[in-house]
Design a protein around this motif. Structure first.
Motif, PDB file in Angstrom:
ATOM      1  N   ASN A 126      22.171  -2.352  15.454  1.00  0.00           N
ATOM      2  CA  ASN A 126      22.921  -2.945  14.741  1.00  0.00           C
ATOM      3  C   ASN A 126      24.276  -3.051  15.060  1.00  0.00           C
ATOM      4  O   ASN A 126      24.782  -3.841  15.161  1.00  0.00           O
ATOM      5  CB  ASN A 126      23.970  -1.739  13.577  1.00  0.00           C
ATOM      6  N   VAL A 127      25.046  -2.789  16.475  1.00  0.00           N
ATOM      7  CA  VAL A 127      25.925  -2.958  17.011  1.00  0.00           C
ATOM      8  C   VAL A 127      25.196  -4.623  17.804  1.00  0.00           C
ATOM      9  O   VAL A 127      26.530  -5.395  18.990  1.00  0.00           O
ATOM     10  CB  VAL A 127      26.241  -2.620  18.496  1.00  0.00           C
ATOM     11  N   ILE A 128      24.326  -4.675  18.457  1.00  0.00           N
ATOM     12  CA  ILE A 128      24.143  -6.099  18.904  1.00  0.00           C
ATOM     13  C   ILE A 128      24.586  -7.225  18.252  1.00  0.00           C
ATOM     14  O   ILE A 128      25.075  -8.397  19.560  1.00  0.00           O
ATOM     15  CB  ILE A 128      22.114  -6.213  18.958  1.00  0.00           C
ATOM     16  N   GLU A 129      24.623  -7.717  17.178  1.00  0.00           N
ATOM     17  CA  GLU A 129      25.078  -9.095  16.649  1.00  0.00           C
ATOM     18  C   GLU A 129      26.615  -9.215  16.686  1.00  0.00           C
ATOM     19  O   GLU A 129      27.391 -10.308  17.490  1.00  0.00           O
ATOM     20  CB  GLU A 129      24.827  -8.962  15.491  1.00  0.00           C
ATOM     21  N   ASN A 130      27.045  -7.964  17.051  1.00  0.00           N
ATOM     22  CA  ASN A 130      28.438  -8.029  17.644  1.00  0.00           C
ATOM     23  C   ASN A 130      28.995  -8.333  18.950  1.00  0.00           C
ATOM     24  O   ASN A 130      29.970  -8.804  19.727  1.00  0.00           O
ATOM     25  CB  ASN A 130      29.718  -6.907  17.014  1.00  0.00           C
TER      26      ASN A 130
END
Length: 386
Positions: free
Chosen positions: A134-138
């Motif tokens: 879930n941190v990939i997009e950040n």
């Protein structure tokens, strides 16, 4: 469309005038032309034909064609090693100032490429943890070009949700590149889940007998064209002899990998019930944290098992010193079972913090389960643990 095994066996270069049954070796550096016009048309790429074995060769082309069929890819290019496939893919598609988002759990040499060499060309990498997609997009920036991952990972055998990665890459219009080495095209096809390119170290299960080095990148035609042009000029091409070996190996890939997986599952189950072991990770064990994802995207669990020997680095070393039948080697995906202790060998140069970040604890052992009788492998592990 034929079945996997049939394609692996029946995809062949055109027969010569000798009508051979098995593809011959084309050990030639170059190819001749009929006349000046033929030569001109060939060099201007008006004709598709072999010119020089650094560009293409019948043996290499046969190997690539098989991998493309297996992976559902439009085109491919084959390399001298898995790492030359990784480097050439990135070097061909990235420009100075570009950015990569990568899983933290990647092969040591790939990590070295991202941290030591690509920064020379002002290409930076941001890492995400395998357990937190879930941190990939950040992490994605305006200059991000590639999202990169391995699944299963080396050496901790974590599983990443390829479908989720595919959706993220598509949403942000970046390329998804997957190293599919541990799974092989027989167990997993990342293109089905949205990957643009798939990379293999053919040295591992594709050869399967610890004989030759090789690598291959397959995927979208326009991207492979860029990789081909880069490689044609820089020269990381696979040798025709190794291509011939690897193409032959693909004929038995399905039966070999089936047996590897059967043996690996038995080894994993044995280890899970042993008092000296605190943790076992194998994709098709129900205890694996990403078991459901593994079942969704893989046919079977592969041949690599990671496990934790109680007692840290010293216990890991001691275990290796007591091994008798299995090999202590840096390779994997061989007919012979291979045992490695990453903390004291392949990942020893990483700081302890970096090692723990990718799940490499002091007592972690990686076993690449071979094709011996599995009872003999288990017997060896048992005596080494006791």
């Amino acid at each position: 469309m034929s079945h996997f095994e049939t394609d692996a066996i029946r995809t062949q270069t055109e027969r010569s005038q000798f009508l051979e049954h098995s593809t011959p070796l084309y050990l030639t550096s170059s190819f001749v032309f009929e006349d000046a016009e033929d030569m001109r048309a060939s060099f201007s790429e008006e004709k598709e034909r072999n010119i020089y074995s650094r560009f293409t060769n019948p043996n290499t082309s046969e190997f690539i064609e098989k991998i493309c069929k297996m992976e559902g890819a439009e085109a491919g290019y084959a390399f001298a090693t898995g790492m030359s496939a990784v480097f050439s893919t990135f070097a061909a598609l990235l420009n100075a100032g570009d950015h990569i988002v990568s899983s933290r759990s990647i092969f040591g040499s790939t990590h070295g490429l991202f941290t030591k060499f690509l920064p020379k060309w002002n290409i930076e990498t941001s890492y995400f943890n395998v357990n937190d997609l879930n941190v990939i997009e950040n992490l994605i920036q305006p200059n991000t070009k590639i999202l990169y991952a391995e699944s299963p990972t080396n050496p901790a055998v974590d599983i990443l949700d390829l479908e989720q990665l595919g959706q993220i890459a598509k949403k942000h219009n970046i390329l998804l590149v997957i190293d599919n080495c541990f799974a092989t095209p027989y167990l997993q096809n990342p293109i089905e889940f949205g990957a643009d390119l798939v990379i293999h170290s053919a040295t591992k299960l594709i050869d399967g007998q610890g004989r030759v080095l090789g690598g291959v990148t397959v995927g979208q035609k326009d991207l492979i064209r860029e990789i081909y042009l880069f490689s044609r000029n820089t020269g990381p091409a696979l040798s025709p002899f190794n291509a011939w070996i690897l193409s032959k190996s693909l004929e038995t890939l399905a039966v070999r990998v089936d047996k590897h997986c059967e043996n690996a599952l038995k080894v994993a189950e044995f280890l899970e019930n042993h008092s000296k072991i605190s943790l076992v990770k194998y994709p098709f064990l129900k205890s694996h944290p990403q078991y459901e994802i593994a079942k969704k995207q893989m046919k079977l669990g592969g041949n690599v098992v990671a496990f934790e020997v109680k007692g840290g680095v010293e216990a890991g070393r001691l275990f290796l010193n007591k091994i008798k039948l299995c090999s202590l080697s840096a390779n994997l995906g061989d007919t012979r079972t291979i045992v490695t202790h990453p903390a004291s060998t392949t990942h020893a140069k990483l700081s302890e913090e970096d090692r723990l970040d990718v799940g490499i604890t002091g007592g972690l052992v990686r076993i690449s389960v071979g094709l011996e009788n599995v009872e003999d492998v288990i017997k060896d592990l048992k005596q080494a643990l006791e």
